[in-house]
Write an enzyme that holds these catalytic residues in place. Structure first.
Site, mmCIF file in Angstrom:
data_model
loop_
_atom_site.group_PDB
_atom_site.id
_atom_site.type_symbol
_atom_site.label_atom_id
_atom_site.label_comp_id
_atom_site.label_asym_id
_atom_site.label_seq_id
_atom_site.Cartn_x
_atom_site.Cartn_y
_atom_site.Cartn_z
ATOM 1 N N GLY A 1 -8.470 56.865 42.439
ATOM 2 C CA GLY A 1 -9.551 56.349 41.605
ATOM 3 C C GLY A 1 -9.018 55.904 40.265
ATOM 4 N N GLY A 2 -9.884 55.913 39.263
ATOM 5 C CA GLY A 2 -9.489 55.483 37.920
ATOM 6 C C GLY A 2 -8.359 56.326 37.354
ATOM 7 N N GLY B 1 18.492 27.197 34.294
ATOM 8 C CA GLY B 1 17.575 28.003 33.485
ATOM 9 C C GLY B 1 17.905 29.475 33.567
ATOM 10 C CB ALA B 2 19.060 31.595 36.365
HETATM 11 C C1 HXC Z 1 -14.179 68.712 41.793
HETATM 12 C C2 HXC Z 1 -12.676 68.777 43.511
HETATM 13 C C3 HXC Z 1 -12.389 67.418 43.337
HETATM 14 C C4 HXC Z 1 -13.076 66.725 42.303
HETATM 15 C C5 HXC Z 1 -11.177 68.137 44.931
HETATM 16 N N1 HXC Z 1 -11.899 69.165 44.520
HETATM 17 N N2 HXC Z 1 -11.459 67.041 44.240
HETATM 18 N N3 HXC Z 1 -13.563 69.417 42.755
HETATM 19 N N4 HXC Z 1 -13.961 67.413 41.570
HETATM 20 N N5 HXC Z 1 -12.835 65.445 42.078
HETATM 21 C C6 HXC Z 1 -11.873 70.530 45.037
HETATM 22 C C7 HXC Z 1 -12.427 70.654 46.432
HETATM 23 O O1 HXC Z 1 -13.805 70.823 46.373
HETATM 24 C C8 HXC Z 1 -11.702 71.885 46.933
HETATM 25 O O2 HXC Z 1 -12.325 73.026 46.400
HETATM 26 C C9 HXC Z 1 -10.361 71.793 46.280
HETATM 27 O O3 HXC Z 1 -10.527 70.916 45.170
HETATM 28 C C10 HXC Z 1 -9.306 71.210 47.187
HETATM 29 O O4 HXC Z 1 -9.809 70.033 47.760
HETATM 30 P P1 HXC Z 1 -9.707 69.705 49.314
HETATM 31 O O5 HXC Z 1 -10.621 68.561 49.564
HETATM 32 O O6 HXC Z 1 -9.920 70.956 50.101
HETATM 33 O O7 HXC Z 1 -8.195 69.304 49.434
HETATM 34 P P2 HXC Z 1 -7.548 68.160 50.324
HETATM 35 O O8 HXC Z 1 -8.039 68.239 51.722
HETATM 36 O O9 HXC Z 1 -6.090 68.274 50.083
HETATM 37 O O10 HXC Z 1 -8.039 66.782 49.699
HETATM 38 C C11 HXC Z 1 -7.650 66.445 48.407
HETATM 39 C C12 HXC Z 1 -8.434 65.201 47.966
HETATM 40 C C13 HXC Z 1 -9.964 65.440 48.215
HETATM 41 C C14 HXC Z 1 -7.941 64.002 48.793
HETATM 42 C C15 HXC Z 1 -8.137 64.944 46.504
HETATM 43 O O11 HXC Z 1 -10.324 66.681 47.640
HETATM 44 C C16 HXC Z 1 -10.814 64.379 47.642
HETATM 45 O O12 HXC Z 1 -10.968 63.288 48.212
HETATM 46 N N6 HXC Z 1 -11.436 64.704 46.505
HETATM 47 C C17 HXC Z 1 -12.368 63.809 45.854
HETATM 48 C C18 HXC Z 1 -11.628 62.685 45.226
HETATM 49 C C19 HXC Z 1 -12.557 61.805 44.423
HETATM 50 O O13 HXC Z 1 -13.361 61.073 44.987
HETATM 51 N N7 HXC Z 1 -12.465 62.003 43.133
HETATM 52 C C20 HXC Z 1 -13.214 61.221 42.183
HETATM 53 C C21 HXC Z 1 -12.442 59.932 42.053
HETATM 54 S S1 HXC Z 1 -13.174 58.911 40.887
HETATM 55 P P3 HXC Z 1 -12.299 74.442 47.128
HETATM 56 O O14 HXC Z 1 -13.188 75.291 46.312
HETATM 57 O O15 HXC Z 1 -12.798 74.214 48.528
HETATM 58 O O16 HXC Z 1 -10.881 74.896 47.114
HETATM 59 C C22 HXC Z 1 -12.292 59.214 39.560
HETATM 60 C C23 HXC Z 1 -12.763 58.403 38.441
HETATM 61 C C24 HXC Z 1 -11.807 58.447 37.313
HETATM 62 O O17 HXC Z 1 -11.443 59.987 39.518
HETATM 63 C C25 HXC Z 1 -12.277 57.369 36.409
HETATM 64 C C26 HXC Z 1 -11.452 57.259 35.191
HETATM 65 C C27 HXC Z 1 -11.967 56.154 34.342
#
Ligand code: HXC
Length: 510
Positions: free
Chosen positions: A169-170, A404-405
């Site tokens: 993501g971001g 040029g290079a």
């Molecule tokens: C809160 C989160 C989290 C998040 C993971 N966890 N991502 N909690 N916010 N963004 C937590 C899970 O709930 C889980 O908690 C633990 O972390 C481990 O995650 P798993 O999913 O079990 O691990 P895994 O299977 O390895 O997958 C990892 C992952 C997946 C690929 C990162 O968790 C995932 O897709 N997370 C969401 C990613 C996402 O969409 N993030 C937002 C992106 S937007 P428990 O309690 O079960 O251990 C963004 C915007 C930024 O980031 C913008 C900036 C301008």
């Protein structure tokens, strides 16, 4: 008092547990180290000064008030790498997946501010699920604060991102704005939108690894500058790089007097360039023979292999190397090499690192793909970067320097300080064959005549002396003395001063 101390130790101990044994075991089972183990490997023993160990998130939504972890998913502080001060943050995937909350971002911002203030590199270890979903816009604001600091720190202190897990993501935009990104093979990935979103939007089926794994980003996208086999190796390589880099833009280029300083001739270099001008040779051999202890830290070794970039030392002084690689595309400049070389030159210039350029370039790569994808603007990146650079620039033409290079590759005309050529160098508008076929187009069917004309052109123009007569080349040097001549040039140029007209900033073609 004893109570307070006990309380302190209890809190510290809690913070050290991260997200608990189960999650730590899961992290290890994936071949990944924990945030703290990584810091321990990265920094000199007992040098870590941790800050904000007791910081907790401030959210009450989604039952979060019942889930608090000391440190809130990121370990931050200062420490030393081979005695050099650095600031570091290391995201803890075992706490809410290393996701970034408002408090987590504040911790990162604090060490970034300190690093900028004192002039020390920032190293970010990324292992995070991105924005803390439970915190919504507060988390986005946290990212924005980090991004802003990445930009303010850019060109002030070196910023290194290590990707050791998810970075999606971001969130990818913080590493993207740092100087170097290193990834761990098979356990790290970076993408703006993951495979599921890609499938929905474009119907493309792709795995995480194919979309944003280390191989993709080091060889295709050029987002990452290097990839290593595991956490330990990656951290060790970052230590090696930090060793070579200055701490900030306030530091003048320094000489490490402990380094090996043998400058004796290397006669093997006299036969490096083959007799046949169309035969390639490995430019890395020259670099390895010029640097101290044959140690060369290559940047982007798997991308745009027709240009080589990286750091080494000569007589103890850190220098950046930019070199055409005759083994790939005959060393031609193309879109990718323009981007890669331009960015590297600018890094060196930001941090007062002299640039050594080895030239063997037959020109820009022709082709519709190149033109349609912007070889003009991308080639101009390297030209612009060299022309604006005010650090010492030492250039050695080993063989071809055409058209040029020739101008682009840190020529005298772009404020090159010392420009040398090897005796077999050919500095001309183009290769002899191409030139005669244009000049004597009406004789093109007469093979013998064209061959004679080509030989005449070669004899007259394909040498370093015409450019030397005009002072474009300072000396024609023997290959075996290259290391010594570079060392002397670096010493002469150590107090170089050169200014550019006052401006807010330039407008490099992007
Ligand atoms: C809160 C989160 C989290 C998040 C993971 N966890 N991502 N909690 N916010 N963004 C937590 C899970 O709930 C889980 O908690 C633990 O972390 C481990 O995650 P798993 O999913 O079990 O691990 P895994 O299977 O390895 O997958 C990892 C992952 C997946 C690929 C990162 O968790 C995932 O897709 N997370 C969401 C990613 C996402 O969409 N993030 C937002 C992106 S937007 P428990 O309690 O079960 O251990 C963004 C915007 C930024 O980031 C913008 C900036 C301008």
């Amino acid at each position: 008092m004893t109570d307070v101390i006990q309380q302190l130790e209890k809190k510290r101990d809690e913070a050290r547990q991260g997200g608990g044994k189960k999650r730590v075991d899961a992290q290890h089972a994936r071949g990944k180290l924990t945030a703290r183990e990584r810091i321990e490997i990265l920094l000199d023993a007992d040098s870590f000064e941790e800050y904000d160990m007791y910081v907790e998130h401030r959210t009450n939504d989604f039952g979060m008030e019942k889930q608090k972890y000391a440190g809130d998913g990121v370990v931050t502080g200062s420490g030393k790498i081979n005695g050099k001060l650095v600031y570091v943050f290391s995201q803890d995937f075992t706490v809410f997946g290393g996701s970034l909350s408002e408090a987590h971002a504040e911790k990162i911002c604090k060490i970034m501010d300190m690093a900028i203030k004192v002039g020390a590199p920032i190293i970010g270890i990324n292992d995070s699920g991105g924005a803390r979903i439970q915190e919504g816009v507060a988390s986005l604001a946290g990212y924005a604060e980090v991004f802003q600091r990445n930009v303010l720190a850019s060109g002030v202190v070196p910023q290194i991102s290590i990707i050791m897990g998810p970075c999606a993501g971001g969130a990818v935009y913080s590493p993207a704005m740092t100087d170097f990104i290193f990834m761990v093979k098979n356990t790290s990935f970076m993408f703006v939108t993951g495979p599921d979103v890609v499938k929905t939007v474009t119907q493309e089926n792709v795995t995480q690894e194919e979309l944003g794994g280390a191989k993709t980003h080091t060889s295709k996208s050029s987002v990452a500058d290097g990839a290593f086999n595991n956490d330990v190796e990656t951290l060790q390589e970052v230590k090696n790089l930090i060793d070579l880099l200055p701490s900030s833009n306030r530091e003048k280029s320094q000489q490490n007097t402990n380094d090996f300083q043998d400058l004796s001739p290397d006669y093997s270099l006299d036969t490096l360039v083959p007799e046949n001008p169309n035969k390639p040779y490995d430019m890395k051999e020259l670099i390895n023979k010029v640097v101290d202890n044959n140690y060369f830290f290559e940047i982007q070794s798997d991308f745009a292999k027709n240009i080589i970039t990286g750091f080494g030392r000569v007589e103890g002084r850190t220098v950046g190397f930019v070199a055409n690689q005759p083994l790939v595309l005959a060393g031609c400049l193309d879109i990718d090499s323009g981007k890669k070389g331009g960015r590297f030159v600018r890094f060196c210039d930001c941090f007062n690192i002299p640039i050594i350029t080895f030239v063997d370039v037959p020109g820009f790569l022709p082709g519709v793909t190149q033109e349609h994808n912007g070889i003009i603007k991308n080639g101009a990146k390297l030209l612009f970067a060299y022309a604006e650079a005010t650090v010492p620039k030492i250039t050695i033409i080993t063989r071809k320097a055409y058209g040029g290079a020739y101008v682009v590759m840190a020529s005298k005309h772009l404020r090159g300080d010392i420009n040398y050529a090897w005796p077999g160098a050919e500095i001309a508008v183009m290769g002899a064959k191409g030139a005669t076929e244009i000049l004597f187009r009406n004789e093109i069917k007469n093979k013998a005549k064209i061959e004679k004309r080509t030989q005449e052109y070669t004899d007259q123009f394909a040498n370093p002396f015409i450019a030397s007569k005009r002072g474009f080349i300072d000396d024609v040097i023997r290959p075996h003395s290259t290391r010594k001549r570079i060392a002397v040039a670096l010493d002469n140029l150590k107090n170089k001063e050169l200014s550019t007209p006052q401006k807010k900033h330039d407008n490099i073609p992007l």
